[in-house]
Scaffold this motif. Structure first.
Motif, mmCIF file in Angstrom:
data_model
loop_
_atom_site.group_PDB
_atom_site.id
_atom_site.type_symbol
_atom_site.label_atom_id
_atom_site.label_comp_id
_atom_site.label_asym_id
_atom_site.label_seq_id
_atom_site.Cartn_x
_atom_site.Cartn_y
_atom_site.Cartn_z
ATOM 1 N N ALA A 1 0.813 -1.217 0.000
ATOM 2 C CA ALA A 1 0.000 0.000 0.000
ATOM 3 C C ALA A 1 0.849 1.271 0.000
ATOM 4 O O ALA A 1 0.525 2.255 -0.672
ATOM 5 C CB ALA A 1 -0.939 -0.003 1.202
ATOM 6 N N GLY A 2 1.952 1.260 0.737
ATOM 7 C CA GLY A 2 2.794 2.448 0.795
ATOM 8 C C GLY A 2 3.451 2.784 -0.522
ATOM 9 O O GLY A 2 3.732 3.957 -0.809
ATOM 10 N N LEU A 3 3.699 1.772 -1.341
ATOM 11 C CA LEU A 3 4.324 2.007 -2.641
ATOM 12 C C LEU A 3 3.330 2.548 -3.658
ATOM 13 O O LEU A 3 3.682 3.347 -4.525
ATOM 14 C CB LEU A 3 4.923 0.699 -3.176
ATOM 15 N N VAL A 4 2.082 2.117 -3.551
ATOM 16 C CA VAL A 4 1.090 2.434 -4.572
ATOM 17 C C VAL A 4 0.441 3.790 -4.345
ATOM 18 O O VAL A 4 0.210 4.548 -5.295
ATOM 19 C CB VAL A 4 0.016 1.325 -4.616
ATOM 20 N N GLY A 5 0.150 4.131 -3.114
ATOM 21 C CA GLY A 5 -0.527 5.387 -2.835
ATOM 22 C C GLY A 5 -2.011 5.300 -3.111
ATOM 23 O O GLY A 5 -2.558 4.230 -3.394
ATOM 24 N N GLU A 6 -2.686 6.444 -3.040
ATOM 25 C CA GLU A 6 -4.136 6.499 -3.193
ATOM 26 C C GLU A 6 -4.532 7.619 -4.151
ATOM 27 O O GLU A 6 -3.714 8.460 -4.512
ATOM 28 C CB GLU A 6 -4.800 6.749 -1.830
ATOM 29 N N GLY A 7 -5.815 7.591 -4.536
ATOM 30 C CA GLY A 7 -6.336 8.690 -5.327
ATOM 31 C C GLY A 7 -6.355 8.427 -6.818
ATOM 32 O O GLY A 7 -5.774 7.446 -7.301
ATOM 33 N N GLY A 8 -6.999 9.352 -7.546
ATOM 34 C CA GLY A 8 -7.129 9.198 -8.984
ATOM 35 C C GLY A 8 -6.581 10.354 -9.782
ATOM 36 O O GLY A 8 -6.934 10.531 -10.952
ATOM 37 N N ASP A 9 -5.681 11.147 -9.162
ATOM 38 C CA ASP A 9 -5.053 12.233 -9.914
ATOM 39 C C ASP A 9 -3.942 11.681 -10.797
ATOM 40 O O ASP A 9 -3.595 10.495 -10.727
ATOM 41 C CB ASP A 9 -4.503 13.290 -8.951
ATOM 42 N N ALA A 10 -3.369 12.529 -11.618
ATOM 43 C CA ALA A 10 -2.359 12.089 -12.583
ATOM 44 C C ALA A 10 -1.176 11.420 -11.897
ATOM 45 O O ALA A 10 -0.702 10.363 -12.332
ATOM 46 C CB ALA A 10 -1.882 13.274 -13.414
ATOM 47 N N GLY A 11 -0.689 12.010 -10.809
ATOM 48 C CA GLY A 11 0.457 11.437 -10.117
ATOM 49 C C GLY A 11 0.165 10.061 -9.556
ATOM 50 O O GLY A 11 0.992 9.144 -9.665
ATOM 51 N N ALA A 12 -1.019 9.892 -8.968
ATOM 52 C CA ALA A 12 -1.382 8.601 -8.383
ATOM 53 C C ALA A 12 -1.529 7.529 -9.463
ATOM 54 O O ALA A 12 -1.082 6.384 -9.298
ATOM 55 C CB ALA A 12 -2.674 8.739 -7.591
ATOM 56 N N LEU A 13 -2.149 7.892 -10.589
ATOM 57 C CA LEU A 13 -2.328 6.915 -11.664
ATOM 58 C C LEU A 13 -0.996 6.526 -12.299
ATOM 59 O O LEU A 13 -0.752 5.344 -12.599
ATOM 60 C CB LEU A 13 -3.281 7.470 -12.726
ATOM 61 N N LEU A 14 -0.119 7.506 -12.503
ATOM 62 C CA LEU A 14 1.202 7.203 -13.055
ATOM 63 C C LEU A 14 1.999 6.311 -12.107
ATOM 64 O O LEU A 14 2.729 5.408 -12.545
ATOM 65 C CB LEU A 14 1.966 8.500 -13.324
ATOM 66 N N ARG A 15 1.848 6.544 -10.815
ATOM 67 C CA ARG A 15 2.547 5.734 -9.814
ATOM 68 C C ARG A 15 2.081 4.277 -9.867
ATOM 69 O O ARG A 15 2.892 3.356 -9.867
ATOM 70 C CB ARG A 15 2.285 6.328 -8.437
ATOM 71 N N LEU A 16 0.769 4.090 -9.941
ATOM 72 C CA LEU A 16 0.223 2.740 -9.995
ATOM 73 C C LEU A 16 0.590 2.045 -11.303
ATOM 74 O O LEU A 16 0.997 0.874 -11.305
ATOM 75 C CB LEU A 16 -1.304 2.808 -9.840
ATOM 76 N N ALA A 17 0.471 2.751 -12.417
ATOM 77 C CA ALA A 17 0.830 2.162 -13.712
ATOM 78 C C ALA A 17 2.314 1.838 -13.777
ATOM 79 O O ALA A 17 2.716 0.778 -14.284
ATOM 80 C CB ALA A 17 0.450 3.112 -14.843
ATOM 81 N N GLY A 18 3.137 2.740 -13.256
ATOM 82 C CA GLY A 18 4.581 2.493 -13.262
ATOM 83 C C GLY A 18 4.952 1.289 -12.430
ATOM 84 O O GLY A 18 5.809 0.486 -12.826
ATOM 85 N N LEU A 19 4.316 1.140 -11.256
ATOM 86 C CA LEU A 19 4.601 -0.018 -10.420
ATOM 87 C C LEU A 19 4.118 -1.299 -11.094
ATOM 88 O O LEU A 19 4.777 -2.345 -11.016
ATOM 89 C CB LEU A 19 3.943 0.146 -9.051
ATOM 90 N N GLY A 20 2.968 -1.213 -11.786
ATOM 91 C CA GLY A 20 2.491 -2.372 -12.526
ATOM 92 C C GLY A 20 3.449 -2.787 -13.630
ATOM 93 O O GLY A 20 3.735 -3.977 -13.812
ATOM 94 N N ALA A 21 3.970 -1.798 -14.366
ATOM 95 C CA ALA A 21 4.933 -2.098 -15.435
ATOM 96 C C ALA A 21 6.221 -2.672 -14.863
ATOM 97 O O ALA A 21 6.787 -3.640 -15.401
ATOM 98 C CB ALA A 21 5.227 -0.835 -16.237
ATOM 99 N N ALA A 22 6.704 -2.090 -13.769
ATOM 100 C CA ALA A 22 7.930 -2.597 -13.139
ATOM 101 C C ALA A 22 7.723 -4.015 -12.626
ATOM 102 O O ALA A 22 8.585 -4.889 -12.796
ATOM 103 C CB ALA A 22 8.342 -1.672 -11.998
#
Length: 384
Positions: free
Chosen positions: A277-298
């Motif tokens: 949870a700490g790596l992914v973060g929360e929310g649906g703003d651009a930064g949060a979505l990029l963080r989740l997508a980037g972690l998914g790609a990694a």
């Protein structure tokens, strides 16, 4: 047994042991089974359909038709291959494009005196990045559709349409730039060979044509896939029995997927989501979505896209934008490592058997150039 089958068997045994020891509660295991059996049945059925259609010469005939429409220009032929690969991925799954269309387009290029590498790279990149539009295109999409509670494939498509378009255009632009000299060549279209069995060819064409609308009708996708598989099996049993063999069933993929479902669910039962949870973060703003997508790609490039999706799915919180961002990461991001997607490994096996050389080092370097902008731009497209 291949390494995929061995790994799948080990994971399945580990999942069974987790159930027996109580690490995975029985109720959770039953929930996983109820969620995944229709998905795995669809994978088996659509694989049988596409394998038999390929055996009947359907994909080869389409490819040869594209060569004639290419009017002797490699670039025009390549653009037809792009459309072919995207449609094959969207409606028949990424494995169809990576495994069955790759030899078709490689042989098509050679048949017309063109270098096969840009065509081969197109199939594997678009097998991954082009698998965002419909649930049937990727196992991860079918899981996400269930997590979102969508029953209409068109609703899923409306969520993913713009990211899917971006995820196709960016890799295609990269290929057009990297292979601009090869795609500037001209060729004389060769005469296509006639189908070996016209009855099998026509039946296969009709079955595939009927399955496609069935997959977007809103009915459970395994129903049209199973119906099509049964029809083709019956016809091939009469006209070309030797083709019907156990290897038509992608049992190694089923073992791998089933084992992964159980092992990752066990990890979630022991607190995996809280740890991430700490790596992914929360929310649906651009930064949060990029963080989740980037972690998914990694995660996909580190361990494979299916376990990466399963590990991160609870942290998408059922939010359509966050689920879409996760799908962008795990579908469009696995372009760097060989194991990031099973389709990539299967694609490379086909290349080796066809004598096409592309080192993993070059593949990874090209992927490092293409994956980050593809994932970032497709993720930002979600916000639009």
């Amino acid at each position: 047994m291949s390494s995929t089958g061995v790994i799948g068997g080990v994971l399945l045994l580990a999942g069974g042991a987790a159930i027996l020891t109580g690490l995975l509660p029985m109720a959770d295991a039953v929930a996983v089974l109820e969620r995944t059996w229709p998905i795995l049945l669809f994978v088996v059925a659509i694989t049988v359909v596409t394998e038999l259609a390929a055996e009947a010469g359907l994909f080869s005939a389409i490819a040869e038709r594209m060569a004639r429409l290419g009017r002797g220009r490699a670039l025009v032929l390549w653009l037809h291959v792009v459309v072919f690969a995207v449609l094959g991925t969207v409606f028949l799954s990424l494995d169809t494009t990576a495994v069955l269309l790759t030899p078709v387009v490689v042989l098509l290029a050679r048949h017309n005196g063109l270098p096969p590498l840009p065509f081969a790279l197109t199939t594997v990149w678009l097998a991954n990045t082009g698998s965002l539009l419909l649930p049937v295109a990727n196992l991860t999409n079918l899981l996400a559709e269930h997590a979102l509670g969508f029953s209409d494939p068109l609703r899923f498509a409306s969520l993913m349409a713009l990211p899917a378009l971006v995820a196709v255009l960016v890799p295609c632009l990269a290929i057009a730039l990297v292979f601009r000299r090869e795609l500037a060549l001209r060729f004389e279209p060769a005469a296509p060979p006639p189908p070996e069995d016209r009855v099998l060819f026509r039946v296969s064409a009709v079955v595939v044509a009927l399955i496609v609308p069935g997959l977007v009708s809103g009915a459970p996708v395994w129903i049209p896939a199973v119906a099509g598989a049964l029809v083709l099996l019956a016809v091939f049993a009469v006209r070309r029995r030797r083709v019907i063999r156990f290897s038509l069933v992608p049992w190694q993929l089923v073992l791998l997927a089933g084992g992964l479902f159980l092992v990752v669910e066990t990890a979630h039962a022991r607190g995996l989501a809280a740890a991430l949870a700490g790596l992914v973060g929360e929310g649906g703003d651009a930064g949060a979505l990029l963080r989740l997508a980037g972690l998914g790609a990694a995660g996909a490039n580190a361990i494979d896209n299916l376990p990466a999706y399963l590990a991160l799915e609870p942290l998408a919180e059922g939010d359509p934008a966050r689920v879409a961002a996760l799908l962008v990461g795990v579908n469009a991001g696995p372009l760097v490592t060989p194991w990031a997607s099973l389709a990539t490994l299967l694609w490379h096996e086909r290349l080796v058997s066809l004598g096409v050389e592309l080192s993993w080092r070059r593949y990874a370097l090209l992927g490092l150039l293409v994956a980050p902008p593809t994932v970032a731009l497709a993720t930002l497209a979600i916000l639009l």
